[in-house]
Design an enzyme around this catalytic site. Structure first.
Site, PDB file in Angstrom:
ATOM      1  N   ASP A  31      30.685  84.551  36.535  1.00 51.84           N
ATOM      2  CA  ASP A  31      32.146  84.675  36.544  1.00 51.84           C
ATOM      3  C   ASP A  31      32.746  83.650  37.503  1.00 51.84           C
ATOM      4  O   ASP A  31      32.122  83.212  38.455  1.00 51.84           O
ATOM      5  CB  ASP A  31      32.585  86.089  36.942  1.00 51.84           C
ATOM      6  N   GLU A  32      33.973  83.272  37.191  1.00 52.78           N
ATOM      7  CA  GLU A  32      34.849  82.524  38.099  1.00 52.78           C
ATOM      8  C   GLU A  32      34.266  81.220  38.645  1.00 52.78           C
ATOM      9  O   GLU A  32      34.280  80.981  39.850  1.00 52.78           O
ATOM     10  CB  GLU A  32      35.287  83.432  39.248  1.00 52.78           C
ATOM     11  N   LEU A  33      33.768  80.378  37.765  1.00 48.32           N
ATOM     12  CA  LEU A  33      33.322  79.047  38.217  1.00 48.32           C
ATOM     13  C   LEU A  33      34.552  78.196  38.522  1.00 48.32           C
ATOM     14  O   LEU A  33      35.421  77.997  37.674  1.00 48.32           O
ATOM     15  CB  LEU A  33      32.475  78.363  37.139  1.00 48.32           C
TER      16      LEU A  33
END
Lengths: 647, 647
Positions: free
Chosen positions: A362-364
């Site tokens: 998640d959330e790169l």
């Protein structure tokens, strides 16, 4: 005599007598079984429960727990009863005054029909399991049949021991007392039960703050008691790495723990997995990668971490290297990352029994990778490549070469395929966990062909609404509520403001309090979620279940119970038998009594489950309803369905 | 080597050594003393503390508690340090990459100057109190002077024992360890301390849900530890009457308790009052009248309760008889009300030691009185009279004839004079507790000549933001976030919507979650409140202090600690020494380290105080700041002052 008054003076026995007269049932288990049919011939006395069934260790031990629990003789604290009659509203002064309730305290001692064995006798519990060997894995049959006959015999049939465990949980919740001495089941009853969804869980984050194993075990007990079957363990994150690694070259991972006392040894992990299994609960581990990674890795080899020492940079949003402090992503361009991962991943996977392993994703944050010289070089050498290409390298280097060698099936956050700034092509057998944009993202994932676990932040995030945790946050320094003048009206006109939790306008005074996913998700909110709305039957099958998420920025052992429970019980029923009655209307209001009662039982089990209401509301059914009209949920569904279809 | 890395790997001893080099101080007590001057000659070793002072029981016992606490050898968990330096943001790809932190783990073993007695020796604590007889009442002198000299002697001077108790609390927080074996004070120090406000407390509601005495005692310990001096006990409300009444005719009051186990016996009350006094904490009782009254009264004489059996009626707002379930006001027109009150009030007042008694008087609902035949008759017989006239009858029949005969000074909620629908003329010596409309109401009360205790809901209500507790509330059934189209924009334009927590538009998706006073009040919010804004010096003196309010609709023993603490500690410092530094700027960000540390100490004291942040943020000062700019609070104050003056 009104129930409310009886209850308020503590005459629970009286209340039960009253209730019996009306034919209603007090001990309604949560989650509500799919099919439950109460007869009317009267009480079944319960004496010692004697197990007759397969000599299976899990089963026998679970039965012993059930029998011990029942022996403590639970007196119901909450029960369903109809909305009371109310005196007419006085419309002008000299008009008919409503009559007052009769408070004479008389006890009505109607003798009731009673079946079954006499007190002190034995009730035989016949347990039949078709396949005692079926493993506790995704999709295992969890159905059961529970029948209590007039002679006091209890018959349990299940395809697997995991179904039988659920039958025990139901049994625990229907044997009650009215005085703390006797024990009975209110009526003969037949229950045929099977969960709607196979994946039903809570995600626990032990990286933002450490939570001792003993507290996690208490959670397992509560999960099992509510028929939730997944303990999703978000073990690590950028803030801390609490998991012991024994590989001789990588023992330094736990230098990324908060202290030497805040570490899960491998023995701890195996112990938790075993404990959970004995309760019919699967432990799905998550090592969040390649974003949300810093501590641990940084101690083993700092080169594995991109942007670990950057300022997370909200001052200039364009420069942000992280969605929250502290920053850190695994450096996709550094070969050492895969070397280490390839050696520790099998070791970690070996600690768990479940087929599924969650690998985060998640959330790169593209900006983070700008801090990596290797990645910048890669961009320089390959003109035209994108951040998505970078993400794809991660996938190519990990999914087949590393992850699938040790884990039968992978699970990832939906960002891996949906996050606009940076995503990749992911094999279709990966289970996608959806947390953003409600049903829109669920639809997108289903259309792409993924199995989906629903954790929509708007409904299932248990951390929301407690304000932000970041410091030096002057948004709270709003000294007065601006009067509704032209300026403020303009502010509201600005669409961006509405959707921006960092807006000072909406931080205080009815706003989000700087909690990005505010407000707090109440049990009514959780239970109300129609997460397959708009999917056809075939598509809906791709939704394999849901999880509540207990992100731990502001949670540790002191408040874990109170944040998760009893709210997760609303999720448990939603995923087990749904949120609608036989007419297809939302039964949220009916759930009130069940969840109030369930909360009291959780406290009895030793959890600091939160009170949902003043005890007055428990003792006086429906007197704390917002509307007298008991059809407000059905009406609101109708109105919304119409509005949404018109969009 | 960066502090952050040292801390993350748990080398607290190392961190302290580092810190000593920079001359900063780790053990900053909360509340921050008004004057604290650290010298620089080095550590004072602490051995056994030996008391030399007056033979006063309260003082000696408090000293013993302090000495025992110190012996446990506290290692600081949090400390203030400057915002770290960060690498430059990479502006385009092939640019200077920021350097990585040095993580070599070397320990710098600088030998420090150390003063005082050797380990195992005795430190004399000289305690001088001018007036050991001064009673613990509003306005008693709480100042103290604490001096730790280079020879390890600790000198405490105070006008009263209550000031000396505060000195002990400070001492508890400055004696620390760096390894769990030794004990020291970091530098010789001189503290001159005196609270800004005399009334500093938390209100506890034990009517919505019962809270056992043992949990209330834990609260008292935490209040004392943070130098709060008032335990405001909201004992009764319409939902329950848990207080034992011994008067032979009125023993039935506790039939209005939730059960026979959820009662405060008079022995319990005396025990709590004594315990609190030993900790320098005053117990101010509140019996909420004439609104918020039903249970207890209804069991003794149903005629004392108006509208007790009405539907609280949100379906038709014009018919509402209560602001929340369940309804009930004391019937002002019924003589029996005063007969009973006249007999139980002296009995209740006799259980407490404090000069002040709080008699409620909030939220009188005119509609409720329409359910009283006697009141309707009174209206009929007296054409032209108003609800205010009715309220005045209550005042005339109670304040002088009943209350003042047993209580030296009264306290009331501001509604008694400010509630538009129903209020009265109240004697000017009554202390008014303000909870509505922020500084506007504080101003109004001060202008009317009242002493004011500040409990503004927008800042000091600890229950807000957890959603509503009422059931059958379909506002939560909002399945999707409406897109920002014309319709929604129009909705935002409607001012009424903005200010209406019952608005479905703003319940979910960043809205108030049906919590009327949402959002949750974070410690930064609480600490930021400038509640004397706009008052001149003379007017500001009428503000005698403040209280946080812990309304208990969703609180009982399971989650009391976690809801109150450590947030109340932010209030404690605000009321003791204010929220500004020597330059006059808000020091909220500086408080971070103090309140994080204070929270860890509360947990050590046995309270389930909530974690405020990931432990990462505790171990890495300022790395969880929202803005790198450390002057955002000062800037926001400036901007708001300007805007507000322009209104």
């Amino acid at each position: 005599m009104k129930l409310s008054i009886a209850a308020a003076i503590g005459l629970l026995a009286l209340s039960l007598t009253e209730a019996a007269k009306t034919g209603s049932i007090k001990a309604n288990p949560l989650p509500k079984p799919v099919n439950i049919n109460w007869e009317s011939s009267g009480r079944i006395h319960i004496g010692d429960l004697k197990y007759h069934g397969p000599r299976n260790e899990v089963l026998v031990k679970a039965f012993d727990r059930t029998a011990s629990y029942i022996k403590k003789k639970w007196v119901p604290q909450s029960w369903e009863a109809p909305m009371p009659e109310w005196p007419k509203v006085p419309s002008t002064l000299p008009r008919d005054l409503g009559k007052r309730g009769d408070d004479d305290g008389d006890v009505d001692d109607d003798v009731e029909v009673e079946n079954g064995r006499h007190r002190g006798a034995v009730n035989r519990v016949n347990v039949k399991v078709d396949d005692s060997e079926a493993d506790l894995q995704h999709g295992v049959d969890e159905s059961y049949n529970l029948k209590v006959t007039t002679d006091g015999t209890i018959n349990i049939k299940a395809k697997t021991i995991w179904g039988a465990l659920h039958a025990f949980t139901t049994l625990q919740q229907i044997v009650i007392s009215d005085n703390g001495r006797n024990l009975f089941i209110e009526q003969p009853v037949t229950i045929d039960d099977v969960p709607k969804y196979t994946h039903r869980g809570v995600m626990y984050d032990t990286a933002r703050n450490f939570i001792p194993i003993k507290n996690l075990k208490k959670q397992v007990e509560a999960l099992a008691f509510s028929k939730l079957n997944v303990f999703h363990w978000h073990i690590t994150d950028s803030q801390a790495w609490p998991l012991e690694i024994k590989h001789k070259d990588y023992r330094a991972f736990t230098r990324g723990a908060y202290s030497h006392r805040e570490i899960y040894t491998q023995e701890h992990v195996r112990d938790l997995v075993k404990f959970a299994r004995a309760h019919g609960v699967r432990v799905i581990p998550e090592i969040d990668m390649p974003a949300h990674s810093n501590k641990g890795w940084a101690s083993v080899d700092p080169k594995t971490v991109a942007c670990g020492d950057s300022w997370w940079s909200n001052d200039v949003w364009e420069h942000h290297s992280a969605v929250q402090p502290n920053p850190g992503h695994l450096d996709i361009s550094y070969p050492g990352t895969y070397k280490i991962l390839g050696q520790i991943f099998p070791e970690i996977a070996g600690l768990f029994k479940d087929d599924i392993f969650h690998v985060g994703f998640d959330e790169l944050m593209p900006n983070c990778y700008e801090y990596s010289a290797l990645t910048r070089e890669w961009f320089d050498k390959n003109p035209g490549v994108t951040y998505n290409d970078l993400a794809q390298i991660w996938v190519n280097n990990t999914v087949e070469p590393i992850f699938k060698k040790s884990a039968r099936r992978l699970m990832m956050w939906e960002d891996s395929v949906l996050f606009p700034a940076m995503h990749a092509d992911i094999p279709k057998d990966v289970i996608m966990q959806s947390w953003n944009n409600g049903v829109d993202n669920i639809h997108a994932l289903v259309k792409k062909g993924y199995d989906v676990v629903v954790t929509s932040a708007d409904f299932f995030y248990l951390d929301c609404g407690h304000g932000g945790y970041v410091t030096n946050d002057a948004r709270y320094n709003q000294q007065y509520k601006p009067p509704m003048n032209e300026t403020l009206t303009k502010a509201f006109d600005a669409v961006a403001e509405y959707n921006n939790p960092y807006s000072p306008t909406l931080t205080n005074y009815g706003g989000a309090g700087a909690s990005w996913c505010a407000p707090y998700k109440t049990w009514q909110r959780i239970y109300s979620y129609d997460f397959t709305w708009g999917l056809n039957d075939e598509e809906a099958k791709k939704v394999i279940g849901g999880e509540a998420a207990m992100w731990a920025e502001q949670v540790d052992a002191t408040n874990l119970d109170t944040k998760v429970w009893p709210r997760a019980a609303a999720l448990a029923e939603l995923l087990w038998s749904g949120n609608r009655d036989s007419k297809g209307d939302k039964r949220t209001t009916e759930l009130s009594a069940r969840i109030f009662e369930f909360r009291e039982r959780l406290v009895d089990l030793g959890l600091n489950a939160s009170p949902l209401v003043p005890k007055f509301c428990i003792q006086n059914p429906h007197q704390c309803d917002l509307y007298k009209d008991q059809n407000v949920f059905a009406a609101s569904d109708k109105a919304q369905d119409k509005a949404r279809l018109e969009l």
